[in-house]
Design a protein around this motif. Structure first.
Motif, PDB file in Angstrom:
ATOM      1  N   ARG A  55       0.438  -1.536   0.088  1.00  0.00           N
ATOM      2  CA  ARG A  55      -0.211   0.067   0.092  1.00  0.00           C
ATOM      3  C   ARG A  55       1.282   1.697   0.394  1.00  0.00           C
ATOM      4  O   ARG A  55       2.161   1.225   1.002  1.00  0.00           O
ATOM      5  CB  ARG A  55      -0.908   0.224   1.294  1.00  0.00           C
ATOM      6  N   GLN A  56       0.534   2.019  -0.692  1.00  0.00           N
ATOM      7  CA  GLN A  56       1.098   3.581  -0.862  1.00  0.00           C
ATOM      8  C   GLN A  56       1.334   4.184  -0.377  1.00  0.00           C
ATOM      9  O   GLN A  56      -0.489   4.147   0.491  1.00  0.00           O
ATOM     10  CB  GLN A  56       1.375   3.491  -2.327  1.00  0.00           C
ATOM     11  N   SER A  57       1.522   5.646  -0.110  1.00  0.00           N
ATOM     12  CA  SER A  57       0.724   6.533   0.473  1.00  0.00           C
ATOM     13  C   SER A  57       0.206   7.155   0.121  1.00  0.00           C
ATOM     14  O   SER A  57      -0.701   7.987   0.712  1.00  0.00           O
ATOM     15  CB  SER A  57       1.767   7.485   0.025  1.00  0.00           C
ATOM     16  N   SER A  58       0.032   7.170  -0.950  1.00  0.00           N
ATOM     17  CA  SER A  58      -0.901   7.865  -2.446  1.00  0.00           C
ATOM     18  C   SER A  58      -2.430   7.810  -1.832  1.00  0.00           C
ATOM     19  O   SER A  58      -4.098   8.105  -2.229  1.00  0.00           O
ATOM     20  CB  SER A  58      -0.621   7.726  -3.497  1.00  0.00           C
ATOM     21  N   GLY A  59      -2.360   5.965  -1.637  1.00  0.00           N
ATOM     22  CA  GLY A  59      -3.395   5.036  -1.189  1.00  0.00           C
ATOM     23  C   GLY A  59      -3.287   4.101  -1.705  1.00  0.00           C
ATOM     24  O   GLY A  59      -4.635   3.385  -2.076  1.00  0.00           O
ATOM     25  N   PHE A  60      -2.701   3.901  -2.923  1.00  0.00           N
ATOM     26  CA  PHE A  60      -3.341   3.413  -4.525  1.00  0.00           C
ATOM     27  C   PHE A  60      -2.504   1.639  -3.199  1.00  0.00           C
ATOM     28  O   PHE A  60      -0.943   1.674  -2.676  1.00  0.00           O
ATOM     29  CB  PHE A  60      -2.197   3.460  -5.157  1.00  0.00           C
ATOM     30  N   THR A  61      -3.251   0.446  -3.985  1.00  0.00           N
ATOM     31  CA  THR A  61      -3.094  -0.617  -2.530  1.00  0.00           C
ATOM     32  C   THR A  61      -2.660  -1.999  -4.530  1.00  0.00           C
ATOM     33  O   THR A  61      -3.923  -1.715  -4.861  1.00  0.00           O
ATOM     34  CB  THR A  61      -4.110  -1.619  -2.064  1.00  0.00           C
ATOM     35  N   GLU A  62      -1.564  -2.672  -4.518  1.00  0.00           N
ATOM     36  CA  GLU A  62      -1.693  -3.824  -5.079  1.00  0.00           C
ATOM     37  C   GLU A  62      -1.076  -4.406  -4.346  1.00  0.00           C
ATOM     38  O   GLU A  62      -0.490  -5.036  -3.388  1.00  0.00           O
ATOM     39  CB  GLU A  62      -0.432  -3.101  -6.292  1.00  0.00           C
TER      40      GLU A  62
END
Length: 259
Positions: A55-62
């Motif tokens: 999960r990135q700080s931008s809110g995108f989760t992969e």
């Protein structure tokens, strides 16, 4: 009434435990990245039994699933197997328990059959709870071992510092779910004792023939065998009317009386 309440409560608690085991197995947060030394990070990693996510700080989760089975550690595969076995046993126990409920009547099913089904479902719930607790505990032990190994490498000043992982929320859900399934199984086993019908006890009656109470009297008739000599049935007049002597002794006819 108490037996029915115990059985229903055991069914409800076991259902919650089995549902919790399913949720815990499907969750991705079995292990989460430890942010103790790095509270501000652009990437947060966490892993589950079936895939690992970032999960990135931008809110995108992969999330990326595990495309291999043989490449995974043996203990990791054992945890998977334990959780799956616990879920399967829990579902089978729920199916058996539904038909074993005392408030549910199916045909002319006797209480003894319901008692056996209740005991079977209780044992299934207990085994399912133990499988869930064991699987979660094994995974937690793996995390603790890897955590301290990573910490030791950090203090030794190694260049390639590995990320440390700590307990995820799925572990706590699994522990609670396994405990609920275990408690529900124990309650079902206790309810089984109340469903067993009381055995009818027959008192043994002894027949003793006592000589003081029973008196035997001979009947006035004598049954013959049918094979008596023919000479006994032929009686003369002198034989039937035997004269008595003066002294009271009986006198029998002589052989000349038959002429």
């Amino acid at each position: 009434m108490s037996t029915t309440i115990c059985q229903v409560m055991g069914f409800i608690v076991s259902s919650l435990g089995v549902a919790g085991c399913m949720v815990s197995t499907a969750m991705d947060m079995w292990s989460t990245q430890d942010l103790y030394d790095n509270p501000v990070t652009a990437v947060f990693q966490y892993q589950g039994l079936w895939r690992s996510c970032v999960r990135q700080s931008s809110g995108f989760t992969e999330c990326r699933p595990y495309f291999t089975i043989l490449g995974l550690p043996a203990m990791f595969q054992a945890v998977r197997a334990l959780m799956i076995v616990g879920i399967v046993l829990g579902i089978l126990g729920l199916l058996v328990c539904i038909f074993a409920l005392k408030c549910v009547r199916i045909g002319s099913m006797e209480d003894s059959a319901k008692a056996n089904m209740t005991l079977t479902s209780g044992i299934m719930f207990i085994v399912a709870g133990l499988c869930a607790i064991t699987g979660v505990s094994v995974f937690a032990n793996m995390l603790v071992t890897n955590f301290w190994m990573s910490t030791a490498n950090m203090y030794q000043g190694m260049q390639n510092v590995q990320n440390r992982y700590t307990f995820g929320s799925a572990l706590f859900v699994g522990w609670v779910a396994g405990g609920l399934a275990l408690i529900g199984g124990i309650m079902m086993c206790l309810a089984c004792r109340g469903l067993i019908p009381e055995e009818s006890r027959y008192k043994a009656v002894s027949y003793n023939a006592s000589g003081r109470n029973i008196s035997y009297r001979t009947g006035p008739y004598k049954v013959g065998s049918g094979y008596e000599p023919e000479t006994k049935s032929r009686k003369g007049a002198g034989y039937e009317e035997a004269a008595r002597s003066e002294d009271g002794r009986r006198s029998y006819p002589s052989k000349y009386d038959y002429v």
